[in-house]
Write a protein that holds these residues in place. Structure first.
Motif, PDB file in Angstrom:
ATOM      1  N   LEU A 263      32.283  -9.517  60.249  1.00 23.40           N
ATOM      2  CA  LEU A 263      33.030  -9.726  59.010  1.00 23.40           C
ATOM      3  C   LEU A 263      33.297 -11.201  58.794  1.00 23.40           C
ATOM      4  CD1 LEU A 263      35.688  -7.006  58.426  1.00 23.40           C
ATOM      5  CD2 LEU A 263      34.068  -7.957  56.803  1.00 23.40           C
ATOM      6  N   SER A 264      33.779 -11.825  59.870  1.00 25.44           N
ATOM      7  CA  SER A 264      34.136 -13.229  59.723  1.00 25.44           C
ATOM      8  C   SER A 264      32.922 -14.071  59.404  1.00 25.44           C
ATOM      9  CB  SER A 264      34.802 -13.725  60.993  1.00 25.44           C
ATOM     10  OG  SER A 264      33.920 -13.592  62.076  1.00 25.44           O
TER      11      SER A 264
ATOM     12  N   PRO B   2      43.282 -23.545  54.052  1.00 21.98           N
ATOM     13  CA  PRO B   2      44.519 -23.885  53.338  1.00 21.98           C
ATOM     14  C   PRO B   2      45.215 -25.060  53.990  1.00 21.98           C
ATOM     15  CG  PRO B   2      44.756 -21.831  54.562  1.00 21.98           C
ATOM     16  CD  PRO B   2      43.374 -22.299  54.777  1.00 21.98           C
ATOM     17  N   THR B   3      45.950 -25.818  53.197  1.00 20.79           N
ATOM     18  CA  THR B   3      46.565 -27.039  53.719  1.00 20.79           C
ATOM     19  C   THR B   3      47.817 -26.726  54.505  1.00 20.79           C
ATOM     20  OG1 THR B   3      47.619 -27.241  51.614  1.00 20.79           O
ATOM     21  CG2 THR B   3      45.673 -28.599  51.970  1.00 20.79           C
ATOM     22  N   LYS B   4      48.582 -25.707  54.067  1.00 24.86           N
ATOM     23  CA  LYS B   4      49.800 -25.371  54.797  1.00 24.86           C
ATOM     24  C   LYS B   4      49.493 -24.231  55.751  1.00 24.86           C
ATOM     25  CE  LYS B   4      53.316 -26.887  51.613  1.00 24.86           C
ATOM     26  NZ  LYS B   4      54.374 -26.498  50.709  1.00 24.86           N
ATOM     27  N   THR B   5      50.307 -24.195  56.825  1.00 29.38           N
ATOM     28  CA  THR B   5      50.079 -23.153  57.833  1.00 29.38           C
ATOM     29  C   THR B   5      51.096 -22.056  57.680  1.00 29.38           C
ATOM     30  OG1 THR B   5      49.591 -25.002  59.216  1.00 29.38           O
ATOM     31  CG2 THR B   5      49.606 -22.844  60.255  1.00 29.38           C
ATOM     32  N   PRO B   6      50.758 -20.956  57.066  1.00 27.51           N
ATOM     33  CA  PRO B   6      51.695 -19.854  56.987  1.00 27.51           C
ATOM     34  C   PRO B   6      51.839 -19.186  58.343  1.00 27.51           C
ATOM     35  CG  PRO B   6      49.698 -19.410  55.716  1.00 27.51           C
ATOM     36  CD  PRO B   6      49.487 -20.670  56.469  1.00 27.51           C
ATOM     37  N   GLN B   7      53.065 -18.809  58.716  1.00 26.23           N
ATOM     38  CA  GLN B   7      53.305 -18.171  60.004  1.00 26.23           C
ATOM     39  C   GLN B   7      52.848 -16.735  59.933  1.00 26.23           C
ATOM     40  OE1 GLN B   7      54.416 -19.872  62.660  1.00 26.23           O
ATOM     41  NE2 GLN B   7      54.298 -21.655  61.365  1.00 26.23           N
ATOM     42  N   LEU B   8      52.730 -16.170  61.145  1.00 27.15           N
ATOM     43  CA  LEU B   8      52.252 -14.797  61.244  1.00 27.15           C
ATOM     44  C   LEU B   8      53.162 -13.813  60.524  1.00 27.15           C
ATOM     45  CD1 LEU B   8      50.915 -14.535  64.852  1.00 27.15           C
ATOM     46  CD2 LEU B   8      49.725 -13.767  62.807  1.00 27.15           C
ATOM     47  N   SER B   9      54.443 -14.106  60.566  1.00 24.54           N
ATOM     48  CA  SER B   9      55.394 -13.186  59.951  1.00 24.54           C
ATOM     49  C   SER B   9      55.322 -13.211  58.430  1.00 24.54           C
ATOM     50  CB  SER B   9      56.794 -13.540  60.411  1.00 24.54           C
ATOM     51  OG  SER B   9      57.050 -14.887  60.093  1.00 24.54           O
ATOM     52  N   GLN B  10      54.720 -14.253  57.920  1.00 23.08           N
ATOM     53  CA  GLN B  10      54.716 -14.396  56.463  1.00 23.08           C
ATOM     54  C   GLN B  10      53.473 -13.795  55.833  1.00 23.08           C
ATOM     55  OE1 GLN B  10      54.885 -18.567  56.176  1.00 23.08           O
ATOM     56  NE2 GLN B  10      57.108 -18.689  56.397  1.00 23.08           N
ATOM     57  N   VAL B  11      52.695 -13.173  56.629  1.00 26.62           N
ATOM     58  CA  VAL B  11      51.375 -12.750  56.166  1.00 26.62           C
ATOM     59  C   VAL B  11      51.441 -11.856  54.949  1.00 26.62           C
ATOM     60  CG1 VAL B  11      49.388 -11.347  56.788  1.00 26.62           C
ATOM     61  CG2 VAL B  11      50.266 -13.023  58.370  1.00 26.62           C
ATOM     62  N   ASN B  12      52.354 -10.925  54.982  1.00 23.13           N
ATOM     63  CA  ASN B  12      52.322  -9.895  53.951  1.00 23.13           C
ATOM     64  C   ASN B  12      53.019 -10.283  52.668  1.00 23.13           C
ATOM     65  OD1 ASN B  12      54.702 -10.023  55.177  1.00 23.13           O
ATOM     66  ND2 ASN B  12      54.957  -7.834  55.506  1.00 23.13           N
TER      67      ASN B  12
ATOM     68  N   LYS C  18      46.262 -20.926  65.034  1.00 21.14           N
ATOM     69  CA  LYS C  18      47.112 -19.878  64.451  1.00 21.14           C
ATOM     70  C   LYS C  18      46.462 -19.297  63.219  1.00 21.14           C
ATOM     71  CE  LYS C  18      51.876 -20.690  65.756  1.00 21.14           C
ATOM     72  NZ  LYS C  18      53.165 -21.185  65.318  1.00 21.14           N
ATOM     73  N   GLU C  19      45.885 -20.177  62.412  1.00 15.56           N
ATOM     74  CA  GLU C  19      45.255 -19.751  61.153  1.00 15.56           C
ATOM     75  C   GLU C  19      44.095 -18.800  61.424  1.00 15.56           C
ATOM     76  OE1 GLU C  19      45.106 -19.573  57.114  1.00 15.56           O
ATOM     77  OE2 GLU C  19      46.602 -20.364  58.492  1.00 15.56           O
ATOM     78  N   TYR C  20      43.341 -19.151  62.464  1.00 11.30           N
ATOM     79  CA  TYR C  20      42.205 -18.302  62.849  1.00 11.30           C
ATOM     80  C   TYR C  20      42.680 -16.904  63.193  1.00 11.30           C
ATOM     81  CZ  TYR C  20      38.760 -16.199  65.905  1.00 11.30           C
ATOM     82  OH  TYR C  20      37.920 -15.318  66.495  1.00 11.30           O
ATOM     83  N   TRP C  21      43.735 -16.876  64.027  1.00 11.89           N
ATOM     84  CA  TRP C  21      44.204 -15.557  64.452  1.00 11.89           C
ATOM     85  C   TRP C  21      44.835 -14.787  63.311  1.00 11.89           C
ATOM     86  CZ3 TRP C  21      42.410 -13.066  68.248  1.00 11.89           C
ATOM     87  CH2 TRP C  21      41.896 -13.749  69.349  1.00 11.89           C
TER      88      TRP C  21
ATOM     89  N   ASN D 282      41.639  -9.428  59.008  1.00 10.83           N
ATOM     90  CA  ASN D 282      40.328  -8.776  59.020  1.00 10.83           C
ATOM     91  C   ASN D 282      40.392  -7.447  59.722  1.00 10.83           C
ATOM     92  OD1 ASN D 282      38.723 -10.446  57.609  1.00 10.83           O
ATOM     93  ND2 ASN D 282      37.912 -11.553  59.354  1.00 10.83           N
ATOM     94  N   GLU D 283      41.034  -7.456  60.879  1.00  8.23           N
ATOM     95  CA  GLU D 283      41.115  -6.243  61.676  1.00  8.23           C
ATOM     96  C   GLU D 283      41.779  -5.123  60.885  1.00  8.23           C
ATOM     97  OE1 GLU D 283      40.130  -5.324  65.034  1.00  8.23           O
ATOM     98  OE2 GLU D 283      38.758  -6.854  64.324  1.00  8.23           O
ATOM     99  N   ILE D 284      42.892  -5.490  60.214  1.00  8.55           N
ATOM    100  CA  ILE D 284      43.639  -4.489  59.447  1.00  8.55           C
ATOM    101  C   ILE D 284      42.759  -3.937  58.330  1.00  8.55           C
ATOM    102  CG2 ILE D 284      45.572  -4.187  57.866  1.00  8.55           C
ATOM    103  CD1 ILE D 284      46.998  -6.388  59.675  1.00  8.55           C
TER     104      ILE D 284
END
Length: 474
Positions: A10-11, A21-31, A216-219, A225-227
């Motif tokens: 997929l990737s 993206p220029t800013k790094t959104p945290q994992l918790s902010q994904v949704n 972090k962005e990669y993960w 993707n996994e979801i």
DNA sequence: CTGAGCGCTAAGGAGCTTCC
DNA sequence: GGAAGCTCCTTAGCGCTCAG
């Protein structure tokens, strides 16, 4: 298909269009919707920057143009290199570098060059490796394939292994990149390397930022993707199940129920009456059970009555389930129609993309994977001379026993199968001798024995050749 | 005797190569 | 570009073996 492989696929498909993206959104902010908005704006900014840079580079002239082309082709070249290293000694490789800036003359030259050999034969091309010396001169190394082949086949480790003709990659839909490859929807795409679409815009080198946490962005993207993949799979599975149900129902009604109803209506009247009776009896049973449970509950309450509520509820639910099953169970069995039963059934095979290839070939340098154990066993038997499963297990067992008894050399004289890695370990485990016997020791002895065998065989061959040349001396 | 497990074979799907 | 032929792989069906 394993999740990692899936995600890789997929990737690999998504990556050409991805903008960092220029800013790094945290994992918790994904949704959150804001993060999506953020991504959109940043991607727009990035695009604007890219277009500006493109204009600048164009204005600089043709000299820079070539470097830009090199830059664009670099990721593809990297991907190609990675792929070629991953695939090891794959013999058939249909890939040609996609260079968006190739002029018409070049294309013509290339096409004329390839004309004589329509299918790209990389055997000769891979042999010719161009390297750069410290002086800056290009040095071309012509590897003598024949010598390499001879050497590889003469080495005792390889002698008893069957060379595989090609490696089957996971059969998924791949994206095309090559101009020479047919992008018209022909079917020859399953085992060819990853290709990029024909109309894909030229790739840009992303603007890397120091503050950005790309790991972090990669993960983050990986988990997204996994979801998504899990969701798609679930939907596809439920669709498949529903289709199967529909097919069975259609078949049943078309070939079984309707003709029988037309031919013997009285039988069905009788059956319907029986079904009604059974339903009534079941309802009565249910009512009786409920009454009994209520009585029990009252008795328990009178004594101590805190816990039984749950159990009774569970019981009720179980009963309800049972009743539903019962009603379903009363339905006449959906047997296939007679003509379908007698006629050889048309195989409804899964498509290549649907097959989850979880069974990997254990032999080193093979790397094939299969959808079923039977297929893998067939492959081992045909391609690696590994025999069938029982033969392998027997042989491994006898080898282990012989090793313990000290008569392994005698057993190895009679060895005619190429055991896969891990077979001996399994046998050792099965015999409960994990500590007493090590697979490596047995393998070492086997390789020694094979060297002796190969030496003896070579002497026999040379003597035979001599006798052929000089029949008098023989 | 029966059912589970396994292997083999034929049928058929999918993709690749060759040729026109 | 497309048809034909080929290879590879999967799967249904059948037979055999063996443990319970």
């Amino acid at each position: 298909m394993s999740p990692t492989r899936r995600s890789q696929n997929l990737s690999s498909q998504i990556s050409p269009h991805k903008k960092s993206p220029t800013k790094t959104p945290q994992l918790s902010q994904v949704n959150t919707a804001s993060s999506i908005k953020e991504l959109k704006t940043t991607s727009q900014k990035g695009e604007a920057q890219n277009t500006q840079e493109q204009k600048e580079s164009e204005s600089k002239g043709s000299g820079n143009n070539t470097s830009a082309k090199q830059n664009t082709s670099q990721p593809i070249q990297q991907a190609y290199n990675l792929r070629s290293t991953q695939s090891g000694d794959r013999k058939k490789l249909n890939i040609s570098e996609f260079n968006p800036g190739t002029s018409k003359e070049n294309i013509r030259e290339k096409s004329e060059g390839v004309k004589a050999n329509k299918t790209l034969n990389l055997k000769s091309q891979t042999k010719q490796i161009t390297t750069k010396t410290p002086n800056g001169k290009n040095v071309t190394n012509h590897h003598n394939q024949n010598i390499d082949d001879k050497q590889s086949y003469e080495s005792p480790e390889v002698r008893y292994r069957f060379a595989t003709e090609r490696i089957n990659l996971p059969r998924g839909k791949v994206v095309r990149c090559s101009r020479s490859s047919s992008a018209n929807g022909s079917r020859r795409n399953s085992q060819s390397p990853v290709k990029l679409p024909r109309n894909m815009p030229p790739l840009q080198v992303p603007n890397f930022q120091d503050k950005m946490d790309y790991f972090k962005e990669y993960w983050r993207l990986y988990f997204q993707n996994e979801i998504l993949v899990a969701d798609i799979e679930q939907t596809a599975h439920s669709n498949y199940k529903n289709l199967k149900k529909i097919y069975n129902l259609e078949d049943y009604y078309e070939h079984n129920l309707i003709p029988q109803v037309l031919a013997y209506p009285h039988k069905f009247q009788h059956r319907i009456n029986q079904q009604k009776l059974q339903k009534q009896q079941q309802q009565q049973k249910l009512i009786m059970q409920q009454k009994q449970q209520q009585e029990l509950l009252q008795q328990m309450k009178s004594k101590d009555g805190s816990q039984p509520q749950q159990s009774t509820n569970n019981d009720q639910s179980n009963n309800n389930e049972g009743s539903s099953q019962g009603t379903n169970g009363n339905a006449p069995p959906m047997t296939m129609s007679k003509d379908r039963m007698h006629k050889r059934k048309k195989h409804l095979r899964r498509t290549a993309a649907e097959i989850e290839r979880d069974f990997t070939c254990p032999y080193a340098d093979c790397g094939k994977f299969y959808g079923s154990e039977g297929s893998l066993n067939l492959h081992i038997k045909i391609k690696h001379n590994g025999g069938n499963k029982t033969e392998r297990e027997k042989l491994a067992k006898t080898l282990v026993q012989a090793y313990i008894n000290g008569s392994i050399n005698r057993e190895l004289d009679q060895l005619d199968l190429n055991l896969p890695p891990g077979a001996l370990q399994k046998a050792v485990k099965k015999a409960g001798l994990v500590q007493a016997v090590s697979e490596n020791e047995i393998l070492r002895q086997i390789s020694n024995q094979l060297q002796v065998h190969s030496a003896a065989a070579s002497t026999i061959i040379t003597s035979a050749n001599i006798s052929n040349i000089n029949p008098k001396t023989a």
